[in-house]
Write an enzyme that holds these catalytic residues in place. Structure first.
Site, short mmCIF file in Angstrom:
data_model
loop_
_atom_site.label_atom_id
_atom_site.label_comp_id
_atom_site.label_asym_id
_atom_site.label_seq_id
_atom_site.Cartn_x
_atom_site.Cartn_y
_atom_site.Cartn_z
N ARG A 138 -3.99 3.68 -11.50
CA ARG A 138 -3.22 4.72 -10.81
C ARG A 138 -1.92 4.14 -10.25
O ARG A 138 -0.89 4.78 -10.29
CB ARG A 138 -4.05 5.33 -9.68
CG ARG A 138 -3.33 6.47 -8.98
CD ARG A 138 -4.24 7.22 -8.04
NE ARG A 138 -4.50 6.47 -6.84
CZ ARG A 138 -5.36 6.85 -5.90
NH1 ARG A 138 -6.09 7.94 -6.08
NH2 ARG A 138 -5.54 6.14 -4.82
N ARG B 210 -7.94 -0.85 1.89
CA ARG B 210 -8.35 0.56 2.00
C ARG B 210 -9.83 0.73 1.72
O ARG B 210 -10.51 1.54 2.36
CB ARG B 210 -7.51 1.43 1.06
CG ARG B 210 -6.08 1.61 1.58
CD ARG B 210 -5.17 2.19 0.54
NE ARG B 210 -5.60 3.49 0.10
CZ ARG B 210 -5.50 3.93 -1.16
NH1 ARG B 210 -5.00 3.16 -2.09
NH2 ARG B 210 -5.91 5.13 -1.46
N ARG C 209 2.23 4.56 -6.56
CA ARG C 209 1.95 4.75 -5.13
C ARG C 209 2.09 3.43 -4.40
O ARG C 209 1.54 2.41 -4.81
CB ARG C 209 0.52 5.29 -4.95
CG ARG C 209 0.48 6.78 -4.87
CD ARG C 209 -0.92 7.29 -4.71
NE ARG C 209 -1.60 6.80 -3.51
CZ ARG C 209 -2.71 7.35 -3.03
NH1 ARG C 209 -3.22 8.42 -3.62
NH2 ARG C 209 -3.28 6.85 -1.98
N ARG D 130 -12.43 11.47 8.13
CA ARG D 130 -12.62 10.06 7.80
C ARG D 130 -13.10 9.24 9.00
O ARG D 130 -13.37 8.05 8.84
CB ARG D 130 -11.30 9.47 7.35
CG ARG D 130 -11.07 9.46 5.84
CD ARG D 130 -9.65 8.98 5.63
NE ARG D 130 -9.39 8.28 4.41
CZ ARG D 130 -8.66 8.80 3.41
NH1 ARG D 130 -8.21 10.01 3.45
NH2 ARG D 130 -8.41 8.05 2.35
N LYS E 100 -11.61 11.69 -6.15
CA LYS E 100 -11.70 12.85 -5.25
C LYS E 100 -10.56 13.86 -5.48
O LYS E 100 -10.82 15.05 -5.56
CB LYS E 100 -11.64 12.41 -3.77
CG LYS E 100 -12.82 11.61 -3.30
CD LYS E 100 -12.78 11.43 -1.78
CE LYS E 100 -11.53 10.73 -1.28
NZ LYS E 100 -11.43 9.30 -1.66
P1 AMP Z 1 -5.77 9.41 0.36
O1 AMP Z 1 -4.77 10.03 -0.53
O2 AMP Z 1 -6.82 10.39 0.82
O3 AMP Z 1 -6.37 8.16 -0.18
O4 AMP Z 1 -5.00 9.00 1.70
C1 AMP Z 1 -3.92 8.08 1.65
C2 AMP Z 1 -3.64 7.54 3.04
O5 AMP Z 1 -3.31 8.60 3.94
C3 AMP Z 1 -4.81 6.81 3.70
O6 AMP Z 1 -4.91 5.46 3.29
C4 AMP Z 1 -4.41 6.94 5.17
O7 AMP Z 1 -3.37 6.05 5.50
C5 AMP Z 1 -3.85 8.35 5.23
N1 AMP Z 1 -4.89 9.36 5.49
C6 AMP Z 1 -5.27 10.36 4.65
N2 AMP Z 1 -6.25 11.11 5.19
C7 AMP Z 1 -6.50 10.56 6.42
C8 AMP Z 1 -7.41 10.87 7.45
N3 AMP Z 1 -8.29 11.88 7.34
N4 AMP Z 1 -7.38 10.10 8.57
C9 AMP Z 1 -6.50 9.09 8.69
N5 AMP Z 1 -5.64 8.73 7.74
C10 AMP Z 1 -5.62 9.45 6.60
#
Ligand code: AMP
Length: 193
Positions: free
Chosen positions: A128, A145, A134, A89, A14
């Site tokens: 990654r 996740r 990360r 989400r 994404k």
């Molecule tokens: P991502 O980079 O989109 O995979 O997001 C990494 C982490 O950020 C996720 O595992 C959540 O802990 C937090 N996070 C990102 N976007 C959201 C969201 N829309 N709602 C809640 N937590 C989020």
């Protein structure tokens, strides 16, 4: 002018695609995950509040996330549209975004759904983790996740399907190839630069 979302499991690509599509269409890519990670890096108050949550692979509470998105979309560069990556989400976030759009007198124009199977996703996340270091890309957190995604977020796609907004894209292949697929899918809906 286009308001877009990109959805799919963690590791589906994404972030990479969001940046490329946003650039092609001239709208900002807004990644809530990136914003949280930047805040953690800068040790802001928000960063301190969310560090443990991200490390555990849990979702940040809606109140915090929604406010962050509201502020970000109010910035000038998002006046002509946006591409949201990693938001909404939860059901609460979908509802909140509807409210934001209502105030803007707009709506979501399309939802890019990146499809990638679990095995591929786990493989990508593992690579990654080694490339970017990360802290939420350890295998255990990674699987968690994916579980959280399947439980909380995947069911929300039906809402956008009912609205006729979902453009389903095969996320497996070269980065450029996937970008072409997405741009072609959007063009079919009249969404072009
Ligand atoms: P991502 O980079 O989109 O995979 O997001 C990494 C982490 O950020 C996720 O595992 C959540 O802990 C937090 N996070 C990102 N976007 C959201 C969201 N829309 N709602 C809640 N937590 C989020």
């Amino acid at each position: 002018m286009a308001n877009l979302l990109i959805v799919g499991p963690p590791g589906a690509g994404k972030g990479t695609q969001a940046a490329r599509i946003a650039e092609a269409l001239g709208v900002p890519a807004v990644s809530t995950g990136d914003i949280f990670r930047q805040n953690i890096k800068d040790q802001t108050e928000l960063g301190q509040r969310v560090t443990a949550i991200l490390d555990a692979g849990e979702y940040v509470p809606d109140e915090l996330t929604n406010e962050l998105v509201d502020d970000r979309l109010a910035q000038d560069d998002a006046a002509e549209g946006y591409l949201l990556d990693g938001y909404p989400r939860t059901a609460g976030q979908v509802e909140y975004l509807d409210g934001v759009n209502l105030r803007r007198g707009e709506q979501v124009d399309a939802v890019i759904r990146l499809v990638a199977d679990t095995e591929e996703v786990v493989r990508r996340l593992a690579s990654r983790a080694s490339e970017q270091g990360r802290s939420d890309d350890t295998e255990e957190v990674m699987r968690h996740r994916l579980d959280v995604y399947e439980r909380e977020t995947a069911p929300l796609i039906a809402i956008f399907e009912e609205r006729g907004l979902v453009v389903e894209i095969d996320g497996i292949g070269a980065v450029e190839q996937v970008t072409e697929r997405i741009l072609a899918g959007l063009a079919e809906r009249g969404i072009t630069a």
